[in-house]
Design an enzyme around this catalytic site. Structure first.
Site, PDB file in Angstrom:
ATOM      1  N   CYS A 136       6.456   6.737   6.413  1.00  0.00           N
ATOM      2  CA  CYS A 136       7.469   6.077   5.309  1.00  0.00           C
ATOM      3  C   CYS A 136       7.830   7.255   4.550  1.00  0.00           C
ATOM      4  O   CYS A 136       7.052   7.711   3.524  1.00  0.00           O
ATOM      5  CB  CYS A 136       6.710   4.923   4.574  1.00  0.00           C
ATOM      6  SG  CYS A 136       7.826   4.239   3.506  1.00  0.00           S
ATOM      7  N   CYS A 139       8.487   6.115   0.765  1.00  0.00           N
ATOM      8  CA  CYS A 139       7.093   5.790   0.183  1.00  0.00           C
ATOM      9  C   CYS A 139       6.553   7.081  -0.371  1.00  0.00           C
ATOM     10  O   CYS A 139       6.019   7.651  -1.423  1.00  0.00           O
ATOM     11  CB  CYS A 139       6.202   5.190   0.574  1.00  0.00           C
ATOM     12  SG  CYS A 139       6.542   3.632   1.831  1.00  0.00           S
ATOM     13  N   ASP A 140       6.513   8.438   0.529  1.00  0.00           N
ATOM     14  CA  ASP A 140       5.858   9.583   0.517  1.00  0.00           C
ATOM     15  C   ASP A 140       6.698  10.822   0.410  1.00  0.00           C
ATOM     16  O   ASP A 140       6.188  11.963  -0.023  1.00  0.00           O
ATOM     17  CB  ASP A 140       4.878   9.799   1.584  1.00  0.00           C
ATOM     18  CG  ASP A 140       3.852   8.449   1.751  1.00  0.00           C
ATOM     19  OD1 ASP A 140       3.399   8.050   0.726  1.00  0.00           O
ATOM     20  OD2 ASP A 140       3.609   8.070   2.926  1.00  0.00           O
TER      21      ASP A 140
END
Ligand code: NAP
Length: 320
Positions: A136, A139-140
């Site tokens: 992701c 997200c990261d």
């Protein structure tokens, strides 16, 4: 757990959507049970750091999962740790079959079983997940500002996430197993125009390597020449497909061509009283905050549905 009474609401799946639904259901005074087969949190529990859940600047995925869990328990939400085998729609109530053979009955059911990223199944992928291996970018990606990252895949997800990562990273290598992208033409044009993205064609990942700081390189094999190369990188983002966990979706419920459940704006499916939330539901983006939002919507809608059902039942009793 009661197999004799009818629950107002049965929630299947203890991710952010399921817990959010549990919190709202308890606040609406619904007799509710949440069933989870593994650790609370789902995919969220497997995220290293979460930095985009509003109001919480930075928190570990397992910690945020525990907070969701504790918050729901603080309202007295009943939890059952078991695997659901089948969700059987009914006219009077819906039935949820557990792996020990017991059957729970509910006027309303919310399915929040999430989805799973396809895996490469190569050495280092599982070992360094959260230490440089990610599924992701939203997200990261933030952890890879001004660093080098490798994206695996040639579809729309790989293309979109590469473009997202190019805004943050110093260099993005996009590794694809063929010599043409599967991604839509418009995304291909954007990839071509983005000077930070370099394509590595006809190549498959063989192994991901790491040192004490996390991921350090990825071994690639050119499928045409058979040559191997060790590419230095700080992160590996894998986008080789994602599947919704739709095994429990009863037949007759509308799904799109990719297996995501189609709902209305109340998260209700075409079977009254059955709701679908989070990554299992057809929608624009897959994020914790969106799953939580779906959980809220579905629980509020379920509360309304259950109230109407009970009112209809008591009306028909009075008529008898
Ligand atoms: P996808 O379209 O199935 O693409 C997966 C990619 O991974 C393909 O390029 C595939 O290569 C490659 N791949 C698969 N297994 C691999 C392996 N073991 N090793 C290396 N490469 C591998 O998946 P997706 O990109 O997640 O998209 C899923 C669906 O959502 C698609 O229908 C897509 O159009 C849609 N989607 C749409 C948007 C959008 O419209 N904005 C955004 C994201 C996703 P091959 O090409 O050789 O098969």
């Amino acid at each position: 757990m009661s197999t004799s009474e009818i629950y107002d609401l049965i929630i299947v799946g203890g991710g952010p959507g399921g817990f959010s639904a549990g919190i709202y259901a308890m606040r609406a005074a619904l007799k509710t049970v949440l069933i989870e087969k593994g650790a609370p949190g789902g995919q969220m529990a497997m995220s290293g750091e979460v930095e985009n859940y509003p109001g919480i600047e930075r928190i570990g995925g397992p910690d945020l999962s525990m907070q969701f869990h504790q918050h729901a328990l603080s309202y007295g939400l009943e939890m059952v740790f078991s695997e659901v085998k089948e969700v059987e729609p009914g006219l009077a109530y819906h039935s949820v079959h557990l792996d020990d053979g017991s059957v729970l009955k509910g006027y309303a059911v919310i399915l929040g079983t999430g989805g799973s990223s396809h895996k490469l199944n190569i050495p280092g992928e599982a070992e360094y997940y959260g230490q440089g291996v990610s599924y992701c970018a939203v997200c990261d990606g933030f952890f890879f500002r001004n660093k080098t990252v490798v994206v695996i895949g040639g579809g729309d997800s790989a293309a979109e996430e590469s473009l997202y990562l190019a805004k943050l990273a110093k260099q993005v290598y996009m590794v694809h197993r063929r010599d043409a992208l599967r991604a839509s033409k418009i995304l291909q044009q954007r990839i071509k125009a983005e000077c930070k993205i370099e394509m590595i064609w006809d190549s498959v990942p063989v192994a991901i390597n790491a040192n004490e700081q996390g991921v350090s390189s990825i071994e690639l094999k050119n499928v045409k020449t058979g040559q191997h190369q060790d590419l230095q990188t700080d992160g590996v983002f894998i986008f080789v497909g994602f599947s919704p966990n739709n095994q429990l979706v009863p037949s007759g419920i509308h799904m799109n061509a990719n297996g995501y459940v189609v709902t209305d704006d109340k998260c209700e499916t075409n079977i009254p009283g059955i709701y679908v939330i989070g990554d299992l539901r057809q929608k624009y983006a897959r994020q914790i905050v969106i799953a939580a939002s779906d959980g809220c919507t579905a629980a509020l809608a379920a509360a309304h549905y259950v109230e109407n059902r009970k009112a209809a039942e008591s009306d028909s009793c009075q008529l008898v």
